[in-house]
Design a protein around this motif. Sequence first.
Motif, PDB file in Angstrom:
ATOM      1  N   GLU A 103      20.748  23.291  -3.466  1.00 46.19           N
ATOM      2  CA  GLU A 103      19.459  24.426  -3.503  1.00 46.19           C
ATOM      3  C   GLU A 103      19.779  25.478  -4.105  1.00 46.19           C
ATOM      4  O   GLU A 103      19.050  26.157  -4.741  1.00 46.19           O
ATOM      5  CB  GLU A 103      19.222  24.770  -1.687  1.00 46.19           C
ATOM      6  CG  GLU A 103      18.855  23.519  -1.071  1.00 46.19           C
ATOM      7  CD  GLU A 103      18.679  24.030   0.335  1.00 46.19           C
ATOM      8  OE1 GLU A 103      18.055  22.938   1.219  1.00 46.19           O
ATOM      9  OE2 GLU A 103      19.227  25.270   0.678  1.00 46.19           O
ATOM     10  N   GLY A 162      27.737  19.222   6.524  1.00 46.18           N
ATOM     11  CA  GLY A 162      26.647  18.637   6.249  1.00 46.18           C
ATOM     12  C   GLY A 162      25.495  19.691   5.959  1.00 46.18           C
ATOM     13  O   GLY A 162      24.787  19.354   4.942  1.00 46.18           O
ATOM     14  N   PHE A 163      25.598  20.917   6.467  1.00 45.41           N
ATOM     15  CA  PHE A 163      25.027  22.037   6.156  1.00 45.41           C
ATOM     16  C   PHE A 163      25.091  22.191   4.728  1.00 45.41           C
ATOM     17  O   PHE A 163      23.978  22.469   3.831  1.00 45.41           O
ATOM     18  CB  PHE A 163      25.403  23.411   6.730  1.00 45.41           C
ATOM     19  CG  PHE A 163      24.630  24.714   6.577  1.00 45.41           C
ATOM     20  CD1 PHE A 163      23.399  24.813   6.645  1.00 45.41           C
ATOM     21  CD2 PHE A 163      25.416  25.527   5.692  1.00 45.41           C
ATOM     22  CE1 PHE A 163      22.749  25.965   6.211  1.00 45.41           C
ATOM     23  CE2 PHE A 163      24.829  26.494   5.262  1.00 45.41           C
ATOM     24  CZ  PHE A 163      23.441  26.980   5.378  1.00 45.41           C
ATOM     25  N   GLU A 174      26.415  20.308   2.373  1.00 45.01           N
ATOM     26  CA  GLU A 174      25.931  19.270   1.483  1.00 45.01           C
ATOM     27  C   GLU A 174      24.474  19.399   1.234  1.00 45.01           C
ATOM     28  O   GLU A 174      24.102  18.984   0.036  1.00 45.01           O
ATOM     29  CB  GLU A 174      26.132  17.923   2.115  1.00 45.01           C
ATOM     30  CG  GLU A 174      27.598  17.277   2.135  1.00 45.01           C
ATOM     31  CD  GLU A 174      28.109  16.730   1.078  1.00 45.01           C
ATOM     32  OE1 GLU A 174      27.207  16.593   0.028  1.00 45.01           O
ATOM     33  OE2 GLU A 174      29.503  16.818   0.969  1.00 45.01           O
ATOM     34  N   GLY A 175      23.704  19.641   1.955  1.00 44.42           N
ATOM     35  CA  GLY A 175      22.210  20.144   1.724  1.00 44.42           C
ATOM     36  C   GLY A 175      21.973  21.192   0.965  1.00 44.42           C
ATOM     37  O   GLY A 175      21.017  21.373   0.363  1.00 44.42           O
ATOM     38  N   THR A 176      22.778  22.194   1.403  1.00 38.29           N
ATOM     39  CA  THR A 176      22.666  23.740   0.599  1.00 38.29           C
ATOM     40  C   THR A 176      23.113  23.736  -0.900  1.00 38.29           C
ATOM     41  O   THR A 176      22.365  24.571  -1.513  1.00 38.29           O
ATOM     42  CB  THR A 176      23.284  24.835   1.509  1.00 38.29           C
ATOM     43  OG1 THR A 176      22.594  24.728   2.957  1.00 38.29           O
ATOM     44  CG2 THR A 176      22.927  26.099   1.150  1.00 38.29           C
TER      45      THR A 176
END
Length: 282
Positions: free
Chosen positions: A165, A157-158, A160-162
């Motif tokens: 970015e 999950g970390f 997936e968001g990073t």
Amino acid sequence: MPKTWFITGASSGFGRELTELLLHRGDRVAATIRKPDALQDLAEKYDERLWVAVLDVTHGEGVRHVVNRAFAELKQIDVVVSNAGYALFGAAEEVSDVQIERQIDTNLLGSIRLARAAIPHLRQQGGGRIIQISSSVGQAAYPTMGVYAATKWGIEGFFEGTIPEIAPFGIEVTLVEPGASRTNFASSSADAGQILPVYDRTPAGDFRRMAASAGLAMFPGDPRKLASAIIASADQTPAPKRLTLGSDAYALVHAALTERLAILENQKALAHSTDVEIQGAT
């Protein structure tokens, strides 16, 4: 062209396999270990192509210090492999608070610390690759592996968001989801809760008996082959977002995703029915 790699947890398991293969093919490796001299044999053989540092990923300042020193001394690091971690077995009420906190601190927070320490350097050098060792259990979980699975679902999950970015800076990420392989993952490097007899005739007990009787058959993965596949992924462009390795991993992940998609499809009408109604919409 030879690459420079940074690998945590390099003294055993996938970390050791990766380090050996990379050095053998002519790459340079910055390897971190918890016990001094764990890679002494490789240091004597490969000399300046092996850079070694002692690192405990649960210590935030230590992670930043080692990563900063590696980039400063080696000038450029092409691939960062986040491999440090271990297994924790036990039903939810069998494992202690201390065991849970240590598991999360090592597997999840340790991986996040490493990524946060490496990203500024990768950004400043114009890009690079992060390879995060997750697990097939990061997509599905077995009884007695709930806390371990939580750390792997968490790190996925970390990232997936990073990933979006850091993509503009040329930094790519691959989440590696291996199945059970013949490393020391489930033996010397693992931890376990206190078994409660009440779970003997439950799925937790069934899983324990199955694991005890299956022997090596439960571990079909060849660590050297898995390590070779991980290394090959670093040359793929674009980077594969996920790399599922092992026949058992494929079966587990395929079944889990198929079930989740079917459940989601069955809830489509319900999901849409809970939206705010727009007056006058036709």
